[in-house]
Structure formats: C-alpha cells, structure tokens
Motif scaffolding. Sequence first.
Motif: not given
Length: 275
Positions: A158-169
């Motif tokens: 139910n969640e997407t993958i995010k990086n430290a900057d808040g961008a989503r994969l």
Amino acid sequence: MRVDGSLADRKGKKEAAAVAKGKSSKKDKRRNKKAKSATVVQRLFDTCKSVFANCGPDIVPSPEDIERLRAILDTMKPEDVGLTPNLPYFRNVSEGTPLITYLCLHESPKFSICIFCLPKYAVIPLHNHPGMTVFGKLLFGSMHVKSYDWVDDPQNSNETIKNADGARLAKVKTDDVFKAPCETSILYPAAGGNMHRFTAVTSCAVLDVLGPPYSKAEGRDCTYYKDLPYSSSSGDAVLVPGEPEGYAWLKEMEGQPDDCVAVPREYRGPKIVDH
C-alpha cells in the motif's frame, strides 16, 4: 354457440403480442437508424455516458465497456471533431514556449472529453491522473510519450518507495514515439502509465476521455513531477535488480510548471446533445 373463453383469451394475447412485437420492431429500427445517423462525436458522448454511469474514483469500467469505448475512439479522425492540421492552433506564433490549445467538448462529474492541440515541440509536462481511467486518442501527427507507474514497497504494497528527498520510485511504462493513425491508449488509476509527459514531434492533436475528471474539491487535483535518474539517489541500496535505466525517481513540483501554457478555446466541431 358457446365460445371457449380460454381459447379466445389465448388468441387475443397472441394478437396483442404480435402488435407489440411490431411496434417494438419499428422502434428498434428507428433507434438503429438514429444511431447510424448520429455523428461520431455524439456516439462517443453517448457511449461515455453509458460506460461511466456507475463508475467513480478508482472504479474502472468493465472490460466489455472499455472495449466498447475504445472501438469508437480507434476509428476517430480529426474531421470528426472539426480539426485540420492547418488551423492556427498548430502553428508556433512566437519564439517563446509553444502555446497549447485546450478544447473542452464536455465535462460532468462522471467524465470529461477534451482535446489538446499541440504545435511542434510543445510539451505537456509529466503529470498524473489520480483515481482516473483515461483514454487517449492521437488524432493526427507524431508525439513522444514517456509514462511511469509507481513501484510498490515489497514490505507494504500500500506504500510506494521513497528516497531521502521525498521522491517516489517509478517504473517506465512507455518511452516511444507514436504516429497517427494508431490505437487508443488506456491508463488506469494504478497502472498503464498513470504519470505521463507528451512532447509534440510534429504538430498534433490528442483527444482525452477522463473518467472521472479532475476535481480539486474531491482530491483529484493534477500533480506535476520532475523525473530524476534512478542512479541519482539510490545510494548503496539495491532496490531495482537488473535494469535500473527502466526506473526513475519522481519528485512532486509545486503548482504548474511555468513553461506549460494551455489556452482554452471554444470547441467548434460537431455539437454534442445530452439527451
């Protein structure tokens, strides 16, 4: 002479049924004749009205309804909506950002039909279609389409993958040039390239059917993104085995990009009648 009432009743019912069948047959013929005489854009509208009648946010029409709507869109040509490539909409009138013309054919809470007219080099930036099923028909010209779908977190779907900057994969769904005539593209609330960017290789026009349409009040506002290479912030984590070039990080932008200019104009093609 005694008349058999039951026999008379049966005879009367048969005659009544024959009359009713005759009336029904005439009505069907009139309906079919009317359907055949309707313009293509009217048939598109009537089909959309039926297909999206019981749909809403995140509710995808049935496969049969999707094929019914796709079949009409696949046959559509520029002249069906009153367009020709030599209209002013498709010429760059200045040296700045090419202006995109937006034509609204219909909008209701259930669905909308619109056309984007793009001069050569015009760009519709990377954006999303939250909770929508979208049909896109390239009416003429050539267009580069790059689209993405979110990558779900394997630990929590139910969640997407995010990086430290808040961008989503996100994973690349389409990265190709389409030239009319071509098949109608379809994207879904969570698949099919829900986030996409259009770049006009030549002047072109694309007709979109959105079900349901954007609605800021209902939480379906349009979000724009900047796509960054997967390698730019993956760090040491091996999130994507194999082909990282097929992935990117999508970072939300605030508001609409300054270089995205769409000018609304009145639709002047064949009229749509809402019966």
